[in-house]
Design a protein around this motif. Sequence first.
Motif, PDB file in Angstrom:
ATOM      1  N   GLY A 163      12.845  -5.611  -6.121  1.00 47.57           N
ATOM      2  CA  GLY A 163      11.623  -6.350  -5.873  1.00 47.57           C
ATOM      3  C   GLY A 163      11.491  -6.752  -4.414  1.00 47.57           C
ATOM      4  N   GLY A 164      10.399  -7.449  -4.124  1.00 47.32           N
ATOM      5  CA  GLY A 164      10.149  -7.857  -2.751  1.00 47.32           C
ATOM      6  C   GLY A 164       9.422  -6.778  -1.966  1.00 47.32           C
ATOM      7  N   LEU A 165       8.933  -7.157  -0.797  1.00 49.98           N
ATOM      8  CA  LEU A 165       8.099  -6.255  -0.001  1.00 49.98           C
ATOM      9  C   LEU A 165       8.726  -5.874   1.337  1.00 49.98           C
ATOM     10  CD1 LEU A 165       4.648  -7.985  -0.595  1.00 49.98           C
ATOM     11  CD2 LEU A 165       5.431  -5.838  -1.615  1.00 49.98           C
ATOM     12  N   ALA A 166       9.939  -6.332   1.599  1.00 55.33           N
ATOM     13  CA  ALA A 166      10.533  -6.115   2.919  1.00 55.33           C
ATOM     14  C   ALA A 166      10.642  -4.640   3.273  1.00 55.33           C
ATOM     15  CB  ALA A 166      11.902  -6.783   2.990  1.00 55.33           C
ATOM     16  N   LYS A 167      11.152  -3.834   2.357  1.00 52.03           N
ATOM     17  CA  LYS A 167      11.336  -2.417   2.662  1.00 52.03           C
ATOM     18  C   LYS A 167       9.989  -1.707   2.790  1.00 52.03           C
ATOM     19  CE  LYS A 167      14.039   1.665   1.477  1.00 52.03           C
ATOM     20  NZ  LYS A 167      15.095   2.229   0.584  1.00 52.03           N
ATOM     21  N   LEU A 168       9.064  -2.011   1.884  1.00 47.67           N
ATOM     22  CA  LEU A 168       7.738  -1.403   1.951  1.00 47.67           C
ATOM     23  C   LEU A 168       7.039  -1.791   3.246  1.00 47.67           C
ATOM     24  CD1 LEU A 168       5.404   0.190   0.709  1.00 47.67           C
ATOM     25  CD2 LEU A 168       4.716  -1.909  -0.489  1.00 47.67           C
ATOM     26  N   ARG A 169       7.150  -3.069   3.623  1.00 48.62           N
ATOM     27  CA  ARG A 169       6.525  -3.540   4.857  1.00 48.62           C
ATOM     28  C   ARG A 169       7.082  -2.772   6.063  1.00 48.62           C
ATOM     29  NH1 ARG A 169       7.638  -8.539   4.135  1.00 48.62           N
ATOM     30  NH2 ARG A 169       5.653  -9.160   3.163  1.00 48.62           N
ATOM     31  N   THR A 226       0.235  -9.994  -2.643  1.00 46.76           N
ATOM     32  CA  THR A 226       0.565 -10.072  -1.224  1.00 46.76           C
ATOM     33  C   THR A 226       0.501  -8.697  -0.568  1.00 46.76           C
ATOM     34  OG1 THR A 226       2.005 -11.967  -1.643  1.00 46.76           O
ATOM     35  CG2 THR A 226       2.298 -10.830   0.456  1.00 46.76           C
ATOM     36  N   GLY A 227       0.964  -7.684  -1.282  1.00 44.18           N
ATOM     37  CA  GLY A 227       0.927  -6.326  -0.745  1.00 44.18           C
ATOM     38  C   GLY A 227      -0.482  -5.859  -0.448  1.00 44.18           C
ATOM     39  N   CYS A 228      -1.415  -6.269  -1.288  1.00 44.66           N
ATOM     40  CA  CYS A 228      -2.817  -5.925  -1.049  1.00 44.66           C
ATOM     41  C   CYS A 228      -3.359  -6.712   0.138  1.00 44.66           C
ATOM     42  CB  CYS A 228      -3.636  -6.204  -2.298  1.00 44.66           C
ATOM     43  SG  CYS A 228      -5.311  -5.529  -2.273  1.00 44.66           S
ATOM     44  N   ASP A 229      -3.044  -7.994   0.190  1.00 44.04           N
ATOM     45  CA  ASP A 229      -3.519  -8.844   1.285  1.00 44.04           C
ATOM     46  C   ASP A 229      -3.032  -8.338   2.643  1.00 44.04           C
ATOM     47  OD1 ASP A 229      -4.828 -10.481  -0.457  1.00 44.04           O
ATOM     48  OD2 ASP A 229      -3.402 -12.135  -0.342  1.00 44.04           O
ATOM     49  N   GLU A 230      -1.814  -7.844   2.673  1.00 46.43           N
ATOM     50  CA  GLU A 230      -1.211  -7.420   3.933  1.00 46.43           C
ATOM     51  C   GLU A 230      -1.501  -5.958   4.280  1.00 46.43           C
ATOM     52  OE1 GLU A 230       2.918  -8.287   4.310  1.00 46.43           O
ATOM     53  OE2 GLU A 230       2.669 -10.438   3.961  1.00 46.43           O
ATOM     54  N   GLY A 231      -2.218  -5.267   3.423  1.00 49.95           N
ATOM     55  CA  GLY A 231      -2.521  -3.871   3.702  1.00 49.95           C
ATOM     56  C   GLY A 231      -1.383  -2.925   3.404  1.00 49.95           C
ATOM     57  N   LEU A 232      -0.430  -3.364   2.577  1.00 52.56           N
ATOM     58  CA  LEU A 232       0.706  -2.524   2.228  1.00 52.56           C
ATOM     59  C   LEU A 232       0.411  -1.613   1.042  1.00 52.56           C
ATOM     60  CD1 LEU A 232       3.525  -5.237   2.456  1.00 52.56           C
ATOM     61  CD2 LEU A 232       2.678  -3.730   4.262  1.00 52.56           C
ATOM     62  N   LEU A 233      -0.661  -1.917   0.314  1.00 56.89           N
ATOM     63  CA  LEU A 233      -1.068  -1.134  -0.846  1.00 56.89           C
ATOM     64  C   LEU A 233      -2.489  -0.650  -0.657  1.00 56.89           C
ATOM     65  CD1 LEU A 233       0.225  -3.486  -3.707  1.00 56.89           C
ATOM     66  CD2 LEU A 233       1.344  -1.410  -2.856  1.00 56.89           C
ATOM     67  N   GLN A 234      -2.765   0.520  -1.193  1.00 56.41           N
ATOM     68  CA  GLN A 234      -4.100   1.094  -1.098  1.00 56.41           C
ATOM     69  C   GLN A 234      -5.029   0.465  -2.141  1.00 56.41           C
ATOM     70  OE1 GLN A 234      -4.103   5.357  -1.104  1.00 56.41           O
ATOM     71  NE2 GLN A 234      -2.108   5.498  -0.101  1.00 56.41           N
ATOM     72  N   LYS A 235      -6.299   0.432  -1.818  1.00 54.13           N
ATOM     73  CA  LYS A 235      -7.294  -0.056  -2.769  1.00 54.13           C
ATOM     74  C   LYS A 235      -7.338   0.867  -3.987  1.00 54.13           C
ATOM     75  CE  LYS A 235      -8.999  -3.638  -0.558  1.00 54.13           C
ATOM     76  NZ  LYS A 235      -8.881  -5.006  -1.096  1.00 54.13           N
ATOM     77  N   ILE A 253      -0.075   2.032  -5.186  1.00 54.89           N
ATOM     78  CA  ILE A 253       0.191   3.149  -4.283  1.00 54.89           C
ATOM     79  C   ILE A 253       0.343   2.600  -2.867  1.00 54.89           C
ATOM     80  CG2 ILE A 253      -0.671   5.316  -3.325  1.00 54.89           C
ATOM     81  CD1 ILE A 253      -2.143   5.816  -5.910  1.00 54.89           C
ATOM     82  N   PRO A 254       1.512   2.779  -2.260  1.00 49.22           N
ATOM     83  CA  PRO A 254       1.726   2.255  -0.907  1.00 49.22           C
ATOM     84  C   PRO A 254       0.790   2.886   0.116  1.00 49.22           C
ATOM     85  CG  PRO A 254       3.815   2.814  -1.945  1.00 49.22           C
ATOM     86  CD  PRO A 254       2.730   3.383  -2.824  1.00 49.22           C
ATOM     87  N   THR A 255       0.424   2.111   1.102  1.00 49.31           N
ATOM     88  CA  THR A 255      -0.352   2.628   2.221  1.00 49.31           C
ATOM     89  C   THR A 255       0.461   3.695   2.941  1.00 49.31           C
ATOM     90  OG1 THR A 255      -1.538   0.555   2.522  1.00 49.31           O
ATOM     91  CG2 THR A 255      -1.404   2.017   4.434  1.00 49.31           C
ATOM     92  N   GLY A 256      -0.178   4.833   3.187  1.00 46.55           N
ATOM     93  CA  GLY A 256       0.503   5.918   3.880  1.00 46.55           C
ATOM     94  C   GLY A 256       1.298   6.834   2.975  1.00 46.55           C
TER      95      GLY A 256
END
Length: 351
Positions: free
Chosen positions: A67-73, A95-104, A265-268
């Motif tokens: 869990g967590g977003l550190a690696k994805l970030r 949080t991932g959506c707010d930070e742009g780490l996940l696609q819409k 789905i992660p950004t990128g």
Amino acid sequence: MRQSLTSASRSLLVATSFLALALPASAAENMTIVTFGGAFESAVDEAFLGPFSKENDVTVVREQYDGGLAKLRGMVEAGNTTWDLIDLESNDAITGCDEGLLQKLDTKLLGDTSDFIEGAVLPCAVASMVWSTIYAYDTSRLTTAPTTIGDFFDTAKFPGKRGVRKSPKAALEWALIADGVPVAEVYDLLGTPEGVDRAFAKLSTIKNDIVWWEAGSQAPQLLADGAVTMTMAYNGRIRTAQLDDKRPFEVVWDGQVYDYEWWGIPTGAKNEAVAAKFIEYASSPDNIWKLSNYIPYAPPRSSATDKVAKDVIPHLPTAPENFKNALQVNSEFWADNLDSINNRFLNWLGQ
């Protein structure tokens, strides 16, 4: 809510938003999926990944995380995203959506969304199931059965170690419930300094008896090894231990803390079209219920529950008998407060 990382990440989010990702996957494509592993990943394999990969000629690469977003970030900031699909807890999805780490999310992938349980579709993710944090005990080791969250904190009546996930989430909620706070008032109180103080004070009463775990597979193992008398656990992990390993474990549903699990789905993502096709497949009314037959997590589409095997339904978090004193995780609260409360939690651990 936290804002997006940078204008560049916002632009990338827009550029890679999967508005038209329902295209058929071409032959021999790949998809890297990251989950919490263990029994859940095995159930996802049986219910979704196996049939999907066979039908679409997709090679699935599996990774695990806690869990967590550190690696994805780090991936997104470096412009080198190696994951195509990610299994997320609710606060991380928000949080991932707010930070742009996940696609819409293109909701057209989901068809008619009217039968999704309220809150099961987010701007960047869709719920895969409803799971619960419960506690369990070994019936062969206890002559008196615990029945409440208060019993989990009562080491005088029920001596022995307690297994607890190394996180403030659920632990602080349980502490307040055990201290007499009604479930409907937990987050109102936890949102105040006094409430946080009260939760940590109650948790401190069993601090010396806690065995911390980080991976979901560790909880039933601690119980099986006799390292703890009771353990916080994910309900599906305990049921798997009951069925597959014939463990004499019993679940206590009082004060269960339930939540959704999410696909995002992660950004990128390099294989975003395949990931979107998987979401469409796994979220359809014809398929979403199948997970419950391999691990007792509830489908987030109300129309799907009746398709679950009858002997499985009593073990779902949403079963009426299990739902009498249940608390839904307030994902907005944890998305906004996890960092600050976790800092205090880590300091508390070191005291």
